[in-house]
Design an enzyme around this catalytic site. Structure first.
Site, PDB file in Angstrom:
ATOM      1  N   ASP A   1      -1.293  -0.793   6.226  1.00 34.43           N
ATOM      2  CA  ASP A   1      -1.422  -0.267   7.590  1.00 34.43           C
ATOM      3  C   ASP A   1      -2.828   0.213   7.939  1.00 34.43           C
ATOM      4  O   ASP A   1      -3.108   0.525   9.085  1.00 34.43           O
ATOM      5  CB  ASP A   1      -0.458   0.923   7.777  1.00 34.43           C
ATOM      6  CG  ASP A   1      -0.908   2.159   7.008  1.00 34.43           C
ATOM      7  OD1 ASP A   1      -1.347   1.993   5.851  1.00 34.43           O
ATOM      8  OD2 ASP A   1      -0.847   3.261   7.560  1.00 34.43           O
TER       9      ASP A   1
ATOM     10  N   ASP B   1       0.868  -1.165   0.000  1.00 30.67           N
ATOM     11  CA  ASP B   1       0.000   0.000   0.000  1.00 30.67           C
ATOM     12  C   ASP B   1       0.916   1.230   0.000  1.00 30.67           C
ATOM     13  O   ASP B   1       2.042   1.170   0.501  1.00 30.67           O
ATOM     14  CB  ASP B   1      -0.870  -0.017   1.258  1.00 30.67           C
ATOM     15  CG  ASP B   1      -1.655   1.266   1.440  1.00 30.67           C
ATOM     16  OD1 ASP B   1      -2.373   1.646   0.506  1.00 30.67           O
ATOM     17  OD2 ASP B   1      -1.529   1.890   2.514  1.00 30.67           O
TER      18      ASP B   1
ATOM     19  N   ASP C   1      -6.867  -1.808   4.053  1.00 30.59           N
ATOM     20  CA  ASP C   1      -5.904  -2.837   3.637  1.00 30.59           C
ATOM     21  C   ASP C   1      -6.220  -4.206   4.227  1.00 30.59           C
ATOM     22  O   ASP C   1      -5.690  -5.215   3.762  1.00 30.59           O
ATOM     23  CB  ASP C   1      -4.477  -2.439   4.054  1.00 30.59           C
ATOM     24  CG  ASP C   1      -4.044  -1.126   3.436  1.00 30.59           C
ATOM     25  OD1 ASP C   1      -4.389  -0.888   2.265  1.00 30.59           O
ATOM     26  OD2 ASP C   1      -3.367  -0.330   4.122  1.00 30.59           O
TER      27      ASP C   1
END
Length: 373
Positions: free
Chosen positions: A271, A72, A275
């Site tokens: 995080d 990400d 996600d």
């Protein structure tokens, strides 16, 4: 062993009984059983000392088979604390009024971009924020709310309308995006009244971490909801092998599934709340220590200090554990086979059988404990 040699080979009953007792000792698979667990626990302990928390030996073992890692962007490859670098507002409204309404709406969100806008407005204008009358969070797009009877939309260009965003920005947004900035638009009723450019800073250790992974032969992918121009700028800066842009939260799972079909074994690093589904879908989910509770709960591995280079360390640790486990299994099977054959040929007595059996178990455990170093 107790009966057949007496009838087939002419052994005495004393010999057959004795050899059967020796067989019970030397064929016991203690060393084989101890081949994995001590090595796994030692590797998990080693990782914990380095700030890498494994939620079980199976995740550590699976890490050695990883062929690609998806990252990400916000909060993972970048620090997750973007700053407003550009502001453009409509001529028929005051900048302070537009920013006040944007901050008042974004104040209800915990997204890094939203909090950055709030901090910027408070620092620049020091105004008292307004409480929205109605607010709705549209996942992956933005926020819509009502203030003073007027309907506001704050978010991405496809949320406020592609044509209107293009007309309002007059090409400025493309220039900002090429700088690596994320563009946030503000719409009042049906008219875009402002836009902000926010740029997140890439972590100091991101390039080093990605290069180390490449040296290990691992393909790296960045997944982000930003535009292609912004994603390209960040990809150029971080040197990832590939990037996937304009990816909505629910689409991250689809992209991870595609990567699984292509590479077989894929890790996902993230995080945020958005996600979590992708972390659960990947072969191994890795969460940043400062991430949300949902991400930490879902992930298989947690990087306590948000230290990306530790991922390569974890992979090397996993590969070393795999080698040691294979060594232990091969050694324990070889010793058991040798002792069983020696016993059948009457070349070994019970005391030496005990020494061979227990000695091989101890050696296997000590070999596994090398992972503590």
């Amino acid at each position: 062993m107790m009966f057949l040699p007496h009838f087939l080979l002419g052994w005495s009953w004393t010999d057959t009984f004795y050899r059967a007792m020796v067989l019970l000792v030397v064929a016991s698979p203690c060393a084989l059983v101890a081949s994995i667990m001590p090595a796994s626990l030692a590797a998990i302990s080693n990782g914990a000392r380095q700030g890498i928390l494994f939620k079980g030996g199976v995740h550590l073992e699976r890490l050695s088979t990883i062929k690609a890692i998806a990252f990400d962007k916000t909060g993972t490859l970048t620090k997750g604390k973007p700053e407003v670098i550009h502001v453009k507002t409509a001529n028929n409204m005051k900048e302070e009024e537009i920013l006040l309404h944007m901050a008042s709406i974004e104040n209800q969100s915990n997204h890094p971009l939203a909090q950055s806008i709030v901090r910027y407005v408070k620092r620049k204008h020091g105004v008292e924020l307004i409480e929205p009358e109605r607010l709705e969070d549209v996942s992956g797009c933005g926020v819509q709310a009502s203030i003073g009877g007027a309907k506001w939309k704050i978010g991405k260009r496809n949320f406020v309308g592609e044509e209107k965003a293009t007309s309002f920005s007059d090409g400025v947004d493309i220039l900002w995006a090429k700088e690596g900035a994320t563009i946030v638009y503000a719409m009042k009723e049906d008219e875009i009244v402002g836009m902000l450019a926010l740029k997140d800073v890439v972590r100091e250790d991101t390039m080093r971490a990605l290069q180390t992974l490449k040296d290990e032969g691992i393909y790296t992918i960045m997944i982000t909801g930003d535009s292609a121009e912004t994603a390209q700028a960040i990809a150029n800066e971080t040197h990832v092998d590939e990037f996937i842009s304009e990816c909505l939260p629910e689409e991250k799972v689809t992209e991870v599934k595609k990567l699984l079909q292509k590479y077989g074994s894929v890790a996902m690093v993230g995080d945020g709340i958005n996600d979590a589904p992708a972390l659960a879908t990947a072969s191994v989910g890795i969460a940043m220590g400062e991430g949300t509770d949902v991400a930490l709960e879902t992930a298989d591995i947690v990087l306590m200090k948000n230290d990306l280079p530790r991922i390569a360390e974890a992979i090397r640790l996993s590969k070393k554990m795999r080698r040691i486990v294979k060594q232990n299994i091969a050694f324990s099977l070889a010793v058991i086979t040798l002792l069983v054959i020696s016993n059948f040929l009457q070349l070994i007595d019970l005391p030496f059988g005990v020494i061979g059996h227990e000695g091989s178990t101890i050696l296997v455990i000590l070999n596994g404990l090398r992972l503590l170093r």
